[in-house]
Scaffold this motif. Structure first.
Motif, PDB file in Angstrom:
ATOM      1  N   VAL A 144     -14.795  11.169   9.997  1.00 29.21           N
ATOM      2  CA  VAL A 144     -15.400  10.273   9.044  1.00 29.21           C
ATOM      3  C   VAL A 144     -16.826   9.979   9.303  1.00 29.21           C
ATOM      4  CG1 VAL A 144     -15.409   7.800   8.367  1.00 29.21           C
ATOM      5  CG2 VAL A 144     -13.031   9.104   8.746  1.00 29.21           C
ATOM      6  N   VAL A 145     -17.503  10.301   8.314  1.00 28.87           N
ATOM      7  CA  VAL A 145     -18.896  10.219   8.528  1.00 28.87           C
ATOM      8  C   VAL A 145     -19.618   9.052   7.452  1.00 28.87           C
ATOM      9  CG1 VAL A 145     -21.241  11.228   8.065  1.00 28.87           C
ATOM     10  CG2 VAL A 145     -19.355  12.488   9.060  1.00 28.87           C
ATOM     11  N   GLU A 146     -20.094   8.162   8.046  1.00 30.79           N
ATOM     12  CA  GLU A 146     -20.413   6.885   7.144  1.00 30.79           C
ATOM     13  C   GLU A 146     -21.853   7.117   6.858  1.00 30.79           C
ATOM     14  OE1 GLU A 146     -19.580   3.389   9.667  1.00 30.79           O
ATOM     15  OE2 GLU A 146     -17.405   3.546   9.823  1.00 30.79           O
ATOM     16  N   ALA A 147     -21.751   7.349   5.583  1.00 31.15           N
ATOM     17  CA  ALA A 147     -23.004   7.674   4.683  1.00 31.15           C
ATOM     18  C   ALA A 147     -22.733   7.591   3.450  1.00 31.15           C
ATOM     19  CB  ALA A 147     -23.719   9.118   5.250  1.00 31.15           C
ATOM     20  N   SER A 152     -15.568  11.921   3.041  1.00 34.57           N
ATOM     21  CA  SER A 152     -14.694  12.289   4.398  1.00 34.57           C
ATOM     22  C   SER A 152     -13.217  12.441   3.964  1.00 34.57           C
ATOM     23  CB  SER A 152     -14.854  11.271   5.295  1.00 34.57           C
ATOM     24  OG  SER A 152     -16.350  11.058   5.781  1.00 34.57           O
ATOM     25  N   VAL A 153     -12.647  13.748   4.340  1.00 35.28           N
ATOM     26  CA  VAL A 153     -11.179  13.852   4.083  1.00 35.28           C
ATOM     27  C   VAL A 153     -10.662  13.844   5.206  1.00 35.28           C
ATOM     28  CG1 VAL A 153      -9.355  14.983   3.068  1.00 35.28           C
ATOM     29  CG2 VAL A 153     -11.579  14.893   2.112  1.00 35.28           C
ATOM     30  N   THR A 154      -9.396  13.068   5.735  1.00 43.78           N
ATOM     31  CA  THR A 154      -8.786  13.253   6.938  1.00 43.78           C
ATOM     32  C   THR A 154      -7.384  13.546   6.677  1.00 43.78           C
ATOM     33  OG1 THR A 154      -8.537  10.893   7.330  1.00 43.78           O
ATOM     34  CG2 THR A 154     -10.334  11.813   8.236  1.00 43.78           C
ATOM     35  N   PHE A 155      -6.692  13.765   7.572  1.00 46.77           N
ATOM     36  CA  PHE A 155      -5.041  14.147   7.266  1.00 46.77           C
ATOM     37  C   PHE A 155      -4.427  13.101   8.453  1.00 46.77           C
ATOM     38  CE2 PHE A 155      -7.202  17.613   5.563  1.00 46.77           C
ATOM     39  CZ  PHE A 155      -6.359  17.986   4.451  1.00 46.77           C
ATOM     40  N   SER A 156      -2.997  13.171   7.964  1.00 45.10           N
ATOM     41  CA  SER A 156      -1.790  12.419   8.947  1.00 45.10           C
ATOM     42  C   SER A 156      -1.108  13.240   9.698  1.00 45.10           C
ATOM     43  CB  SER A 156      -0.983  11.414   8.182  1.00 45.10           C
ATOM     44  OG  SER A 156      -1.813  10.383   7.622  1.00 45.10           O
ATOM     45  N   GLU A 157      -1.929  14.298  10.402  1.00 42.41           N
ATOM     46  CA  GLU A 157      -1.329  15.553  11.116  1.00 42.41           C
ATOM     47  C   GLU A 157      -0.069  14.933  11.871  1.00 42.41           C
ATOM     48  OE1 GLU A 157      -5.750  16.169  10.474  1.00 42.41           O
ATOM     49  OE2 GLU A 157      -4.581  14.704  11.678  1.00 42.41           O
ATOM     50  N   GLN A 158       0.015  13.915  12.409  1.00 41.55           N
ATOM     51  CA  GLN A 158       1.029  13.343  12.864  1.00 41.55           C
ATOM     52  C   GLN A 158       2.576  13.264  12.259  1.00 41.55           C
ATOM     53  OE1 GLN A 158      -1.630  11.543  12.198  1.00 41.55           O
ATOM     54  NE2 GLN A 158      -0.498   9.410  11.468  1.00 41.55           N
ATOM     55  N   GLN A 305     -17.629  10.804  -4.903  1.00 39.66           N
ATOM     56  CA  GLN A 305     -17.641   9.491  -4.563  1.00 39.66           C
ATOM     57  C   GLN A 305     -18.282   9.725  -3.148  1.00 39.66           C
ATOM     58  OE1 GLN A 305     -14.698   6.849  -5.407  1.00 39.66           O
ATOM     59  NE2 GLN A 305     -13.686   8.337  -6.631  1.00 39.66           N
ATOM     60  N   GLY A 306     -19.584   9.363  -2.915  1.00 42.63           N
ATOM     61  CA  GLY A 306     -20.065   9.532  -1.620  1.00 42.63           C
ATOM     62  C   GLY A 306     -19.616   8.079  -0.756  1.00 42.63           C
ATOM     63  N   GLY A 307     -19.333   8.275   0.426  1.00 46.14           N
ATOM     64  CA  GLY A 307     -19.071   7.095   1.180  1.00 46.14           C
ATOM     65  C   GLY A 307     -17.488   6.736   1.166  1.00 46.14           C
ATOM     66  N   LYS A 308     -16.838   7.516   0.410  1.00 43.38           N
ATOM     67  CA  LYS A 308     -15.347   7.822   0.276  1.00 43.38           C
ATOM     68  C   LYS A 308     -14.640   8.113   1.584  1.00 43.38           C
ATOM     69  CE  LYS A 308     -11.522   8.499  -3.006  1.00 43.38           C
ATOM     70  NZ  LYS A 308     -11.079   9.161  -4.321  1.00 43.38           N
ATOM     71  N   VAL A 309     -13.474   7.694   2.019  1.00 49.27           N
ATOM     72  CA  VAL A 309     -12.518   8.084   3.165  1.00 49.27           C
ATOM     73  C   VAL A 309     -11.205   8.540   2.539  1.00 49.27           C
ATOM     74  CG1 VAL A 309     -11.815   7.956   5.537  1.00 49.27           C
ATOM     75  CG2 VAL A 309     -14.216   7.203   4.804  1.00 49.27           C
TER      76      VAL A 309
END
Length: 355
Positions: A144-147, A152-158, A305-309
């Motif tokens: 996550v890069v806050e800008a 930013s794209v992350t995953f629930s790898e768990q 959408q900049g700033g979106k996670v």
């Protein structure tokens, strides 16, 4: 503000986007092809030229674009998008972390419409480039890069790792199982935590040996780690180690040739397509290809959408098991996997993110 991508927002189908899946400053092609469904869709769907005026760049981490795993999946997503929209796509590989900022800046300097950083390790570099170039649009996978100009794209790898843990716990004959990680960072710890929880949920007496190699680009270290774990009696190893994990497969194949039955659980892509069904029990799919293509398509459609996670889990089809699991995993075990998947999606089971 962190948002979770719903299934509706994930309505970028394989057919619609035609998706698939370290020399600095030069573009390379992945050695392995995309999954059958993705590659056939990409070839069947003619370009609509909606992206013909767009340039999209991708910088890999040190694992390289031909890692048979994470980076390759991202690149296949962009290549599928290129076929579907006519956008120009290019990758630059990083031999070390010192290459991250120069490679990212190369795309910005060349006026690319979107620049991707692939992997957690690129977070600081991408933040630096985004801050220095506020008019550039960038995106990152696994951090996550806050800008305001970064998505930013992350995953629930768990969650996906929990399910392959269920498979391992119900399949093992020796009651000894291994996990080989790359670098000890939060994203890989999510793989470990989910996997261990899944194994223990169905087989509390199983023992799990954990080995971090400290690298994503060293197959020899993966092979040595796998040898140690198999020598201790394990018959299944799950790896989350990028191209280092190729060495885990190589060690398993050597042992199978000598008459020992051992398994590997692949990661990110359906790794049975690369390493074969003889040693690949199943894989924990992580749809980096879909995520990279979706955000890039949003850019073309003026919806970036900049700033979106965004965080993708089981309910978004962001992680899961491939159809080829049916080859080596029994119908009874896959039924149990589906039961646990439903419990995770409903919230009945909360999978830990840390060991």
């Amino acid at each position: 503000m962190k948002k979770v991508l719903t299934t509706a927002l994930m309505a970028v189908t394989v057919s619609a986007l035609a998706l698939a899946g370290c020399g600095k400053k030069e573009e390379t092609q992945p050695a392995a092809s995309a999954t059958p469904a993705a590659s056939s869709a990409a070839s069947a769907a003619p370009s609509n030229n909606s992206g013909k005026d767009f340039k999209i760049g991708m910088v890999t981490d040190i694992g390289g674009v031909n890692d048979k795993s994470f980076n390759q999946s991202a690149w296949e997503g962009l290549k599928g998008l290129e076929k579907q929209t006519g956008a120009k796509v290019k990758n630059l590989e990083s031999k070390s972390d010192a290459d991250y900022v120069p490679n990212l800046n190369q795309f910005v300097k060349d006026n690319y419409n979107l620049t991707w950083g692939i992997g957690f390790l690129m977070g600081d570099a991408l933040k630096t480039v985004a801050t220095q170039n506020p008019n550039a649009k960038l995106a990152i996978i696994d951090n996550v890069v806050e800008a305001p100009n970064v998505e930013s794209v992350t995953f629930s790898e768990q969650e996906g790792s929990y399910l392959v843990g269920v498979v391992a716990g119900l399949t093992t004959k020796s009651n000894k199982i291994g996990f080989v990680g790359g670098i000890d960072i939060p994203v890989i710890k999510r793989f470990e935590a989910g996997f261990v929880a899944g194994v223990k949920a169905v087989n509390p007496s199983a023992t799990i040996k954990i080995n971090y190699t400290g690298a994503f680009d060293k197959p020899d270290l993966g092979k040595a780690a796998a040898a140690t774990i198999y020598n201790d009696g394990a018959d299944i190893i799950f790896h989350a180690a990028g191209s280092t994990g190729n060495g885990v497969f190589n060690e398993a194949k050597d042992r199978v040739k000598s008459g020992k039955k051992v398994w590997v659980i692949g990661v990110d892509k359906d790794q049975s397509l690369e390493f074969g069904d003889e040693v690949t029990l199943t894989s924990m799919l992580k749809r980096v290809d879909n995520a990279v293509a979706r955000v890039s398509k949003d850019l073309i459609d003026n919806k970036f959408q900049g700033g979106k996670v965004v965080t993708l889990g089981l309910k978004d089809d962001g992680v899961g098991l491939p159809e080829t699991s049916k080859k080596n995993v029994s119908a009874e075990i896959l039924k149990k996997v589906d039961e646990y998947k439903a419990k995770i999606i409903s919230g009945e089971i909360k999978v830990p993110e840390k060991p």
